[in-house]
Scaffold this active site. Structure first.
Site, PDB file in Angstrom:
ATOM      1  NE  ARG A 109      37.279  27.274  19.709  1.00  0.00           N
ATOM      2  CZ  ARG A 109      36.333  27.493  20.722  1.00  0.00           C
ATOM      3  NH1 ARG A 109      36.706  27.867  21.084  1.00  0.00           N
ATOM      4  NH2 ARG A 109      35.280  27.626  20.099  1.00  0.00           N
ATOM      5  CB  THR A 382      37.000  33.356  27.936  1.00  0.00           C
ATOM      6  OG1 THR A 382      35.967  32.403  27.247  1.00  0.00           O
ATOM      7  CG2 THR A 382      38.294  33.190  26.752  1.00  0.00           C
TER       8      THR A 382
END
Length: 571
Positions: A109, A382
């Protein structure tokens, strides 16, 4: 109010005797371990783009495993699907290593730079500034995908990193024909792309959107990937690429340093594991909120026999479980390196018992009775891909740059389109982000902190079948994956799971977002009488699923039929 207080008292009573009844690292039961000692003997890959799926199979044909193929798929998506993911963003990976029968989670992340200042994301009146949080260099977190790909290749792959990155580098240098989704995204963001010279040069050659059938090359990103292939982490996070990134970001008003890049690390974390009616779900831990929410919802639903219910009452219970999980999502979750979260409580079956008791059998619970707040419609940008190889290694990776084409900011000389993940922080506590999700101080921005995510890459192990599953979709990722898991438990094959019609509730706004046609007229009428309000929305994700039927030892792979560009393939 009295009813809400009674529920709270009931929950406290259930929690008093709880002491970690649920463990995030529960081992797979021995019967599952024996069954997973099988090997399929062939491989399945499902991704959002045919070129990426084929890149994965190319690397498998070179002698690579699922983890090498994952590097190939992710890096190729960075070239051909930049509207959804790329090396300027980050990912989360849930993986099964067949040789050791072990499950791992890789956190790649993005993180906030050291100079992050929440004031940069506020308007003069104190409201969120959506331009600085979604467009340009201030919106970008330090990318995690390059480090994550290097980590996976180094620790779990069989091939050199250069071999796994080769298909993406070749595609970038030789060129490809952009699909309609990418061309549509460029059209949608044309005005923003024109704000940044390197973005305009890359996506708007000759000042216009490329035409269908044009060959598109990306030599700058090819060079950046070549440096990554040659030098590993240091090929991106130091040296030539790092200097170009810092120079580009800061010259356009951002605040990155070489130390920000050099200090980034991909991290392994213990995945969340939950049992649901004989199925073991292995999913994403924080800084993903997805796994916690999915586990919490399944724990609530485990007290009901959904198979014996009519459609309306089953949906009613699923919505109420979603509502309660998203309520806790907003209050408690954040980066585990910065925030102490009550995961033992949230994941405990005793806590789920209390939440279950608060659900009325034939009536919706207004979210205002749980806590007042507001939200917006969730978005959808995404990507996800799923892989099972011939030896039974499994990879579920959800990768993102956040909103469509991320920040729309390309760092000059790198070809790297940066993410706009800073908007995933709670930049203003209890004010919704672009996906309508609320947040508390647990998800407030801090130097080096990773923003909360909805990404929920998951592996589901049943008595006879195994699924690798995930989807994009902003905050709807969580409920899409949940509903996919339930469809798999109900016996669906990969195509049925990927095509399963969807609905979503995220606490606020207090509406049920529905895919057109998900409910028949009778079910809609029954739910309306229970007190639910509906809102149609499109699109609904891009789920990619691989299922291994261990009885027949056959694989089944499917890409979401809602989009024509993906490819699920077995060979």
């Amino acid at each position: 109010m009295k009813l809400a207080l009674r529920w709270q008292a009931l929950l406290i009573g259930f929690l008093l005797g709880t002491s970690g009844a649920f463990a995030a690292d529960n081992p797979i039961p021995s019967n599952h371990a024996v069954q997973l000692a099988q090997r399929p003997g062939h491989a399945g890959i499902a991704s959002a783009n045919a070129l990426a799926t084929e890149a994965g199979f190319e690397v498998l044909a070179k002698g690579g495993n699922a983890f090498d193929a994952a590097v190939a798929v992710a890096s190729t998506l960075s070239i051909v699907e930049p509207e959804s993911s790329g090396i300027g963003g980050g990912f989360m990976a849930t993986m099964h290593i067949a040789a050791s029968n072990r499950d791992v989670f890789v956190d790649a992340r993005e993180m906030a730079p050291a100079a992050v200042d929440a004031k940069d994301y506020l308007n003069p009146d104190g409201t969120p500034n959506r331009d600085t949080s979604l467009k340009g260099p201030l919106s970008a977190g330090i990318p995690g995908e390059p480090a994550g790909l290097v980590w996976i290749a180094k620790h779990y792959g069989k091939l050199p990193l250069s071999a796994s990155l080769a298909p993406a580098i070749r595609t970038a240098r030789d060129g490809f024909k952009p699909d309609s989704r990418l061309l549509g995204s460029i059209q949608e963001e044309q005005k923003n792309l024109m704000r940044w010279p390197a973005s305009a040069a890359k996506y708007l050659p000759d000042g216009k959107v490329p035409a269908a059938g044009d060959i598109w090359r990306d030599p700058d990103q090819a060079h950046t990937l070549e440096l990554l292939a040659q030098y590993g982490d240091s090929g991106f996070y130091s040296g030539e690429t790092a200097q170009k990134l810092v120079d580009a970001v800061n010259s356009a008003g951002g605040h990155w340093t070489l130390k920000d890049l050099a200090s980034y690390r991909a991290k392994e974390r213990t995945p969340i594991v939950v049992d649901y009616r004989g199925y073991k779900i292995i999913t994403a831990p924080p800084p993903s909120s997805g796994g916690v929410a999915i586990a919490q919802i399944l724990n609530i639903l485990s007290g009901f026999d959904l198979s014996q219910m009519d459609k309306a009452h089953r949906v009613h219970l699923e919505i109420e479980a979603m509502r309660r999980a998203f309520r806790d999502h907003n209050d408690y979750l954040g980066d585990p390196d910065f925030v102490k979260m009550p995961l033992d409580m949230l994941l405990s079956p005793y806590y789920a018992d209390g939440l279950r008791q608060s659900i009325l059998p034939d009536k919706a619970t207004p979210s205002s009775m749980l806590a007042p707040s507001s939200g917006q419609d969730p978005g959808m940008h995404t990507t996800h891909f799923s892989i099972i190889d011939a030896d039974g290694n499994m990879v579920a990776i959800t990768s993102t740059v956040n909103y469509v084409l991320g920040s729309t900011f390309v760092a000059q000389g790198t070809g790297v389109l940066l993410n706009d993940e800073m908007d995933d922080f709670a930049l203003v506590p209890n004010k919704p982000n672009v996906y309508g999700l609320l947040g508390s101080k647990a998800n407030a921005p801090e130097p080096g902190k990773r923003m909360l995510s909805s990404m929920s890459p998951s592996i589901v192990i049943g008595p006879d079948r195994t699924a690798v599953i995930g989807s994009p979709g902003g905050s709807t990722i969580i409920t899409q994956v949940l509903e996919g898991i339930l469809a798999f438990v109900d016996g669906g094959d990969a195509h049925q799971v990927a095509a399963h019609k969807r609905f979503h509730h995220q606490f606020m706004p207090d509406v049920v977002m529905v895919e057109p046609g998900v409910f028949d007229a009778a079910t809609t009428d029954a739910l309306t009488r229970m007190g639910y309000t509906f809102k149609d929305r499109e699109p609904w994700g891009f789920m990619n699923v691989v299922i291994w039927d261990r009885r027949s030892n056959k694989l089944d792979a499917a890409s979401d039929p809602r989009r024509a560009d993906g490819l699920g393939k077995v060979q």
